[in-house]
Design a protein around this motif. Sequence first.
Motif, PDB file in Angstrom:
ATOM      1  N   VAL A  39       0.827  -1.216   0.000  1.00  0.00           N
ATOM      2  CA  VAL A  39       0.000   0.000   0.000  1.00  0.00           C
ATOM      3  C   VAL A  39       0.862   1.268   0.000  1.00  0.00           C
ATOM      4  CG1 VAL A  39      -1.973  -1.134   1.081  1.00  0.00           C
ATOM      5  CG2 VAL A  39      -0.224  -0.062   2.528  1.00  0.00           C
ATOM      6  N   PHE A  40       2.145   1.114  -0.337  1.00  0.00           N
ATOM      7  CA  PHE A  40       3.045   2.254  -0.554  1.00  0.00           C
ATOM      8  C   PHE A  40       3.285   3.096   0.703  1.00  0.00           C
ATOM      9  CE2 PHE A  40       0.521   1.417  -4.413  1.00  0.00           C
ATOM     10  CZ  PHE A  40       1.537   0.927  -5.231  1.00  0.00           C
ATOM     11  N   CYS A  41       3.511   2.421   1.820  1.00  0.00           N
ATOM     12  CA  CYS A  41       3.930   3.110   3.036  1.00  0.00           C
ATOM     13  C   CYS A  41       4.909   2.200   3.769  1.00  0.00           C
ATOM     14  CB  CYS A  41       2.742   3.488   3.930  1.00  0.00           C
ATOM     15  SG  CYS A  41       1.931   2.085   4.747  1.00  0.00           S
ATOM     16  N   SER A  42       5.494   2.649   4.851  1.00  0.00           N
ATOM     17  CA  SER A  42       6.476   1.851   5.573  1.00  0.00           C
ATOM     18  C   SER A  42       5.790   0.870   6.520  1.00  0.00           C
ATOM     19  CB  SER A  42       7.403   2.757   6.379  1.00  0.00           C
ATOM     20  OG  SER A  42       6.695   3.397   7.423  1.00  0.00           O
ATOM     21  N   GLY A  43       6.527  -0.183   6.876  1.00  0.00           N
ATOM     22  CA  GLY A  43       6.013  -1.106   7.873  1.00  0.00           C
ATOM     23  C   GLY A  43       5.844  -0.421   9.211  1.00  0.00           C
ATOM     24  N   ALA A  44       6.704   0.554   9.495  1.00  0.00           N
ATOM     25  CA  ALA A  44       6.597   1.300  10.754  1.00  0.00           C
ATOM     26  C   ALA A  44       5.278   2.067  10.814  1.00  0.00           C
ATOM     27  CB  ALA A  44       7.774   2.256  10.894  1.00  0.00           C
ATOM     28  N   TYR A  45       4.831   2.576   9.668  1.00  0.00           N
ATOM     29  CA  TYR A  45       3.567   3.312   9.634  1.00  0.00           C
ATOM     30  C   TYR A  45       2.394   2.367   9.894  1.00  0.00           C
ATOM     31  CZ  TYR A  45       0.215   6.880   8.207  1.00  0.00           C
ATOM     32  OH  TYR A  45      -0.810   7.796   8.193  1.00  0.00           O
ATOM     33  N   ILE A  46       2.456   1.169   9.322  1.00  0.00           N
ATOM     34  CA  ILE A  46       1.420   0.167   9.610  1.00  0.00           C
ATOM     35  C   ILE A  46       1.398  -0.124  11.108  1.00  0.00           C
ATOM     36  CG2 ILE A  46       0.703  -2.225   9.240  1.00  0.00           C
ATOM     37  CD1 ILE A  46       0.213  -0.481   6.817  1.00  0.00           C
ATOM     38  N   MET A  63      -7.018   1.325   0.108  1.00  0.00           N
ATOM     39  CA  MET A  63      -6.019   0.402  -0.437  1.00  0.00           C
ATOM     40  C   MET A  63      -5.863  -0.818   0.468  1.00  0.00           C
ATOM     41  SD  MET A  63      -2.973   2.730  -2.123  1.00  0.00           S
ATOM     42  CE  MET A  63      -2.700   3.795  -0.715  1.00  0.00           C
ATOM     43  N   LEU A  64      -5.898  -0.602   1.776  1.00  0.00           N
ATOM     44  CA  LEU A  64      -5.780  -1.729   2.705  1.00  0.00           C
ATOM     45  C   LEU A  64      -6.952  -2.692   2.541  1.00  0.00           C
ATOM     46  CD1 LEU A  64      -4.586   0.201   5.881  1.00  0.00           C
ATOM     47  CD2 LEU A  64      -3.283  -1.546   4.649  1.00  0.00           C
ATOM     48  N   ASP A  65      -8.167  -2.149   2.399  1.00  0.00           N
ATOM     49  CA  ASP A  65      -9.330  -3.010   2.161  1.00  0.00           C
ATOM     50  C   ASP A  65      -9.135  -3.834   0.901  1.00  0.00           C
ATOM     51  OD1 ASP A  65     -11.104  -2.663   4.306  1.00  0.00           O
ATOM     52  OD2 ASP A  65     -11.913  -0.800   3.486  1.00  0.00           O
ATOM     53  N   GLY A  66      -8.574  -3.211  -0.134  1.00  0.00           N
ATOM     54  CA  GLY A  66      -8.362  -3.934  -1.380  1.00  0.00           C
ATOM     55  C   GLY A  66      -7.358  -5.059  -1.243  1.00  0.00           C
ATOM     56  N   VAL A  67      -6.256  -4.794  -0.553  1.00  0.00           N
ATOM     57  CA  VAL A  67      -5.215  -5.813  -0.385  1.00  0.00           C
ATOM     58  C   VAL A  67      -5.678  -6.921   0.544  1.00  0.00           C
ATOM     59  CG1 VAL A  67      -2.907  -6.237   0.554  1.00  0.00           C
ATOM     60  CG2 VAL A  67      -3.324  -4.221  -0.875  1.00  0.00           C
ATOM     61  N   LEU A  68      -6.396  -6.551   1.607  1.00  0.00           N
ATOM     62  CA  LEU A  68      -6.794  -7.520   2.627  1.00  0.00           C
ATOM     63  C   LEU A  68      -8.137  -8.186   2.330  1.00  0.00           C
ATOM     64  CD1 LEU A  68      -5.711  -5.422   5.746  1.00  0.00           C
ATOM     65  CD2 LEU A  68      -4.496  -7.364   4.729  1.00  0.00           C
ATOM     66  N   GLY A  69      -8.800  -7.745   1.260  1.00  0.00           N
ATOM     67  CA  GLY A  69     -10.074  -8.344   0.894  1.00  0.00           C
ATOM     68  C   GLY A  69     -11.160  -8.125   1.927  1.00  0.00           C
ATOM     69  N   GLU A  72     -15.316  -2.781   2.507  1.00  0.00           N
ATOM     70  CA  GLU A  72     -15.128  -1.388   2.923  1.00  0.00           C
ATOM     71  C   GLU A  72     -15.028  -1.293   4.445  1.00  0.00           C
ATOM     72  OE1 GLU A  72     -18.205   1.005   1.266  1.00  0.00           O
ATOM     73  OE2 GLU A  72     -17.566   0.681  -0.819  1.00  0.00           O
ATOM     74  N   HIS A  73     -14.650  -2.399   5.063  1.00  0.00           N
ATOM     75  CA  HIS A  73     -14.634  -2.477   6.525  1.00  0.00           C
ATOM     76  C   HIS A  73     -13.723  -1.411   7.141  1.00  0.00           C
ATOM     77  CE1 HIS A  73     -14.941  -4.119  10.496  1.00  0.00           C
ATOM     78  NE2 HIS A  73     -13.676  -4.530  10.542  1.00  0.00           N
ATOM     79  N   LEU A  74     -12.475  -1.345   6.689  1.00  0.00           N
ATOM     80  CA  LEU A  74     -11.530  -0.386   7.259  1.00  0.00           C
ATOM     81  C   LEU A  74     -11.900   1.053   6.881  1.00  0.00           C
ATOM     82  CD1 LEU A  74      -8.146  -2.279   6.767  1.00  0.00           C
ATOM     83  CD2 LEU A  74      -9.410  -1.936   8.901  1.00  0.00           C
ATOM     84  N   GLN A  75     -12.503   1.234   5.726  1.00  0.00           N
ATOM     85  CA  GLN A  75     -12.933   2.576   5.345  1.00  0.00           C
ATOM     86  C   GLN A  75     -14.024   3.087   6.276  1.00  0.00           C
ATOM     87  OE1 GLN A  75     -13.398   2.933   0.843  1.00  0.00           O
ATOM     88  NE2 GLN A  75     -12.843   0.758   1.051  1.00  0.00           N
TER      89      GLN A  75
END
Length: 281
Positions: A39-46, A63-69, A72-75
């Motif tokens: 998702v184009f950020c650092s692991g530290a940011y996660i 983007m996280l919802d898309g990667v994690l399937g 729209e839960h996280l949104q």
Amino acid sequence: MPQPNDLDPYTDPRSFYGSELRRLREAGGHSQEQLGERVFCSGAYIGQLEGATRRPQLDLSKMLDGVLGSGEHLQRLCRLARKSKVAEYFADAADLQQRATAISQFGSMLVPGLLQTEGYARALTCGAHPFAAQSVIEGHVSTRMERAELLDSPTAPVFWVIVHEAMLRVPVGGRAVMHGQLTHLLKAAHARPHVVLQVMPFSAGPHPFLNTNVSLMDFTDEPPVVYTEGSYTGQLVEEPALVAQFRSAYDLARAAALSPEASLALIESAAKDYTTHDHHT
């Protein structure tokens, strides 16, 4: 920084967001670094999101919802986690101020929010929102006074402030309000060793921050960030090269400003002006 395993997910929406992000990430077999790359950020940011130390962003949540399937839960959780008493454009910076070990701020025309008196904050708010109901005005003022308590907390940051001399000459709220505000600045500098005030005199001429308000924030275990603000808008700057450029410019402003001792003398003189006669710019 709190570790995700130590968080109670039901403490607040941000903690619940972090807990859900961690659950979804681990269910998908991703490390923080691996997910960050996707998702184009650092692991530290996660890790900061999972630890509830950073407010989630809607575009990143998508983007996280898309990667994690996760649909729209996280949104949806993000919208709850981003609710704030302050303006949306300032909310992330206000959150970062609470964790900063040092804040270096430049104010071109106004007293920084953390050092404003109630009367000064009310006059500014009325000027910025001339058609707002009185209850809305008072809500903004109350929130600003709550934020100012940061400077008296056990973990208060070093707060280095440079204000332009123009700030001393703009009669926000009238003579009594300005006298009270400038007296408050003097008391803050004398009573709090972690608060340093400087005034950029008119004689200093042009400089990089002449038309903007800037805050540089440093942290114990996070990279420094910059927040810039104008009328009804603000922006966080996290790109290392730009942050370094802002820091260099701030160092130059600090060198061009009056010394702390001379600055307090000028503020004291301006405060007296507001008690002796009508002030003219």
